[in-house]
Design a protein around this motif. Structure first.
Motif, PDB file in Angstrom:
ATOM      1  N   ASN A   1      -1.901  -1.387   5.501  1.00 13.43           N
ATOM      2  CA  ASN A   1      -1.203  -1.240   4.227  1.00 13.43           C
ATOM      3  C   ASN A   1      -0.225  -2.389   3.992  1.00 13.43           C
ATOM      4  O   ASN A   1      -0.212  -3.008   2.929  1.00 13.43           O
ATOM      5  CB  ASN A   1      -0.468   0.101   4.167  1.00 13.43           C
ATOM      6  CG  ASN A   1      -1.348   1.228   3.669  1.00 13.43           C
ATOM      7  OD1 ASN A   1      -1.816   1.207   2.545  1.00 13.43           O
ATOM      8  ND2 ASN A   1      -1.598   2.216   4.523  1.00 13.43           N
TER       9      ASN A   1
ATOM     10  N   GLU B   1      -2.977  -5.302  -8.589  1.00 11.18           N
ATOM     11  CA  GLU B   1      -3.972  -5.074  -7.536  1.00 11.18           C
ATOM     12  C   GLU B   1      -4.032  -6.270  -6.594  1.00 11.18           C
ATOM     13  O   GLU B   1      -4.084  -7.428  -7.023  1.00 11.18           O
ATOM     14  CB  GLU B   1      -5.342  -4.838  -8.158  1.00 11.18           C
ATOM     15  CG  GLU B   1      -6.440  -4.580  -7.142  1.00 11.18           C
ATOM     16  CD  GLU B   1      -7.804  -4.325  -7.790  1.00 11.18           C
ATOM     17  OE1 GLU B   1      -8.723  -3.905  -7.081  1.00 11.18           O
ATOM     18  OE2 GLU B   1      -7.916  -4.554  -9.018  1.00 11.18           O
TER      19      GLU B   1
ATOM     20  N   LEU C   1      -9.710   7.203  -2.049  1.00 15.60           N
ATOM     21  CA  LEU C   1      -9.712   5.770  -1.798  1.00 15.60           C
ATOM     22  C   LEU C   1     -11.147   5.311  -1.586  1.00 15.60           C
ATOM     23  O   LEU C   1     -11.911   5.953  -0.863  1.00 15.60           O
ATOM     24  CB  LEU C   1      -8.865   5.425  -0.566  1.00 15.60           C
ATOM     25  CG  LEU C   1      -8.793   3.937  -0.196  1.00 15.60           C
ATOM     26  CD1 LEU C   1      -8.088   3.139  -1.292  1.00 15.60           C
ATOM     27  CD2 LEU C   1      -8.074   3.746   1.144  1.00 15.60           C
TER      28      LEU C   1
ATOM     29  N   GLY D   1       0.828  -1.190   0.000  1.00 14.95           N
ATOM     30  CA  GLY D   1       0.000   0.000   0.000  1.00 14.95           C
ATOM     31  C   GLY D   1       0.865   1.243   0.000  1.00 14.95           C
ATOM     32  O   GLY D   1       1.803   1.368  -0.794  1.00 14.95           O
ATOM     33  N   THR D   2       0.600   2.165   0.922  1.00 12.10           N
ATOM     34  CA  THR D   2       1.381   3.398   1.013  1.00 12.10           C
ATOM     35  C   THR D   2       2.423   3.344   2.126  1.00 12.10           C
ATOM     36  O   THR D   2       2.901   4.373   2.601  1.00 12.10           O
ATOM     37  CB  THR D   2       0.445   4.605   1.231  1.00 12.10           C
ATOM     38  OG1 THR D   2      -0.349   4.380   2.410  1.00 12.10           O
ATOM     39  CG2 THR D   2      -0.487   4.799   0.041  1.00 12.10           C
TER      40      THR D   2
ATOM     41  N   LEU E   1      -2.763   3.485  -7.163  1.00 14.04           N
ATOM     42  CA  LEU E   1      -3.165   3.779  -5.788  1.00 14.04           C
ATOM     43  C   LEU E   1      -2.655   5.160  -5.422  1.00 14.04           C
ATOM     44  O   LEU E   1      -1.441   5.397  -5.439  1.00 14.04           O
ATOM     45  CB  LEU E   1      -2.581   2.719  -4.841  1.00 14.04           C
ATOM     46  CG  LEU E   1      -2.853   2.866  -3.353  1.00 14.04           C
ATOM     47  CD1 LEU E   1      -4.347   2.719  -3.055  1.00 14.04           C
ATOM     48  CD2 LEU E   1      -2.057   1.818  -2.564  1.00 14.04           C
TER      49      LEU E   1
ATOM     50  N   SER F   1      -8.682  -2.309  -1.895  1.00 18.54           N
ATOM     51  CA  SER F   1      -7.637  -2.770  -2.800  1.00 18.54           C
ATOM     52  C   SER F   1      -6.353  -1.996  -2.547  1.00 18.54           C
ATOM     53  O   SER F   1      -6.381  -0.780  -2.383  1.00 18.54           O
ATOM     54  CB  SER F   1      -8.068  -2.591  -4.259  1.00 18.54           C
ATOM     55  OG  SER F   1      -9.070  -3.525  -4.606  1.00 18.54           O
ATOM     56  N   ARG F   2      -5.245  -2.721  -2.524  1.00 19.83           N
ATOM     57  CA  ARG F   2      -3.916  -2.123  -2.382  1.00 19.83           C
ATOM     58  C   ARG F   2      -3.005  -2.765  -3.419  1.00 19.83           C
ATOM     59  O   ARG F   2      -3.448  -3.541  -4.276  1.00 19.83           O
ATOM     60  CB  ARG F   2      -3.315  -2.354  -0.981  1.00 19.83           C
ATOM     61  CG  ARG F   2      -4.205  -2.056   0.191  1.00 19.83           C
ATOM     62  CD  ARG F   2      -4.786  -0.708   0.137  1.00 19.83           C
ATOM     63  NE  ARG F   2      -4.152   0.280   0.990  1.00 19.83           N
ATOM     64  CZ  ARG F   2      -4.498   1.564   0.990  1.00 19.83           C
ATOM     65  NH1 ARG F   2      -5.432   1.990   0.188  1.00 19.83           N
ATOM     66  NH2 ARG F   2      -3.900   2.421   1.775  1.00 19.83           N
ATOM     67  N   SER F   3      -1.731  -2.508  -3.319  1.00 18.84           N
ATOM     68  CA  SER F   3      -0.727  -3.171  -4.153  1.00 18.84           C
ATOM     69  C   SER F   3       0.514  -3.367  -3.308  1.00 18.84           C
ATOM     70  O   SER F   3       0.658  -2.766  -2.238  1.00 18.84           O
ATOM     71  CB  SER F   3      -0.421  -2.357  -5.417  1.00 18.84           C
ATOM     72  OG  SER F   3       0.140  -1.096  -5.083  1.00 18.84           O
TER      73      SER F   3
END
Length: 392
Positions: free
Chosen positions: A106, A173, A353, A17-18, A164, A374-376
């Motif tokens: 995250n 994703e 978001l 995530g971040t 994102l 959803s994150r990455s």
């Protein structure tokens, strides 16, 4: 006088995530650090580079922000019907402690990827091509999380076109489901109310929604504390008085939620609860210069983590936002227009978001069944970290 040489520990540096963090397999840690305690904490502090009175983490892997001063320990799960046990440590930047009181939502997006790549998930649960459902037992909060990790040719697919806000480059994703995200037996509101009047000496008395879902969070209205909800990091983080005000609100919220007995205990529990302020939607320019229009979002949310305004949104706080938005009458729900809803799109300093949640009343108490987002995630570096042998 001779000094102990450096020791090396297998580790992986990952973005989820971040956030970014240093990931370890439990079995790779020195034996004394394979159990909770002082040795483990000292190792993680030295790996990250804390405590650092300069606030730079020059001599460690940390990034000198709450989003980048994180550590993760993973092991094959001892819990039935789970693949991996996930333990998260939030490392303080300028103080010698690791906060184990909550989760990082995250980095959860990276847990499934690490678990697959490091043999923590049974081979028969990983498709050759498709989506692997990694069942995560979050040890800090004793909750189940399911990460849906894309797999190509038997390996984790990290690259993709999912964007994102708060992350510069697109990636694959990863959908994350937080199961039964409320505290304890499903009671989300420790005070029994969806809105309380929170009295904060020296600051004032104002409405607050105090929820324990994803992570304990205190929500207040932006207007009640002199803000409009479109603030960026510099508006808050460069104002020492503002930061102290938020920390005071957070401390009194923690006491009201029953997380601490005395206000002084809040200093040693920086990771939880979070403090956030909400507002009805307004147009603004994000930190990247991207224009966010009022019609693009349902509400505005700004949240602080480890004493500073977050550059985007913590994953666990996003779960709290999702759950609070699904309960009519909370400050989050009202800022989004009120009524029944199963998802919201909120504006944060880096963009927007979308999060979803289901909530229902059971025996007069609200409970959340699931929250999703959803994150990455991707590996940034893998190999060994080194720390001086006398660190432990």
């Amino acid at each position: 006088m001779p000094h102990a040489p450096q020791i090396k520990i297998p580790a992986t540096y990952m973005r989820g995530g971040t956030s970014k963090g240093v990931f370890f397999s439990l079995k790779d840690l020195p034996e004394a650090a394979q159990v909770a305690g002082d040795v483990r904490d000292k190792i993680l502090l030295r790996v990250i580079g804390s405590p650092d009175p300069y606030g730079k983490h020059t001599d460690g892997m940390g990034g000198a922000t709450s989003s980048t001063s994180k550590s993760v320990i993973l092991a094959k799960s001892e819990k039935a019907d789970h693949d991996v046990d996930y333990l998260f440590g939030q490392v303080s930047i300028d103080k010698p402690f690791v906060d184990w009181s909550g989760n990082c939502g995250n980095l959860t997006a990276a847990v499934g990827s690490f678990a697959i790549s490091n043999g923590l998930v049974a081979a028969d649960r990983i498709p050759e091509n498709g989506i692997a459902e990694v069942r995560i037992w979050q040890v800090n909060i004793q909750k189940t999380i399911v990460a849906h990790v894309p797999v190509t040719n038997g390996e984790v697919q990290e690259t993709g076109d999912f964007e994102l806000d708060g992350v510069t480059f697109p990636a694959a994703e990863v959908k994350v489901d937080f199961m039964d995200p409320a505290d304890g037996e499903g009671a989300m509101f420790p005070t029994g109310n969806v809105v309380d009047e929170l009295e904060v000496p020296g600051v004032g008395t104002f409405a607050a929604t105090m929820i324990n879902a994803g992570i304990p969070t205190v929500f207040v209205n932006a207007e009640d504390i002199g803000y409009n909800g479109t603030e960026l990091q510099g508006d808050i983080n460069e104002n020492r008085e503002a930061l102290q005000t938020f920390e005071t609100i957070r401390a009194y919220g923690a006491k009201r939620m029953g997380l601490i007995d005395n206000i002084e205990e809040a200093e040693a529990r920086q990771h939880t609860p979070k403090i956030a302020f909400v507002s009805k939607p307004k147009s603004y320019s994000s930190s990247s210069g991207k224009q966010i229009e009022e019609g693009d979002i349902d509400l505005l949310v700004r949240a602080l983590s480890m004493g500073k305004l977050h550059h985007a949104m913590m994953g666990t706080a996003a779960v709290a936002i999702a759950c609070a938005s699904a309960v009519p009458g909370t400050l989050v729900n009202l800022a989004a227009g009120g009524g029944e809803r199963d998802s919201v799109t909120f504006g944060h300093p880096s963009g927007t978001l979308r999060v979803g949640a289901g909530a229902k009343q059971v025996n007069g108490q609200w409970t959340a069944t699931k929250a999703s987002m959803s994150r990455s995630a991707r590996v940034l570096m893998e190999g060994n970290v080194r720390i001086p042998g006398d660190s432990i």
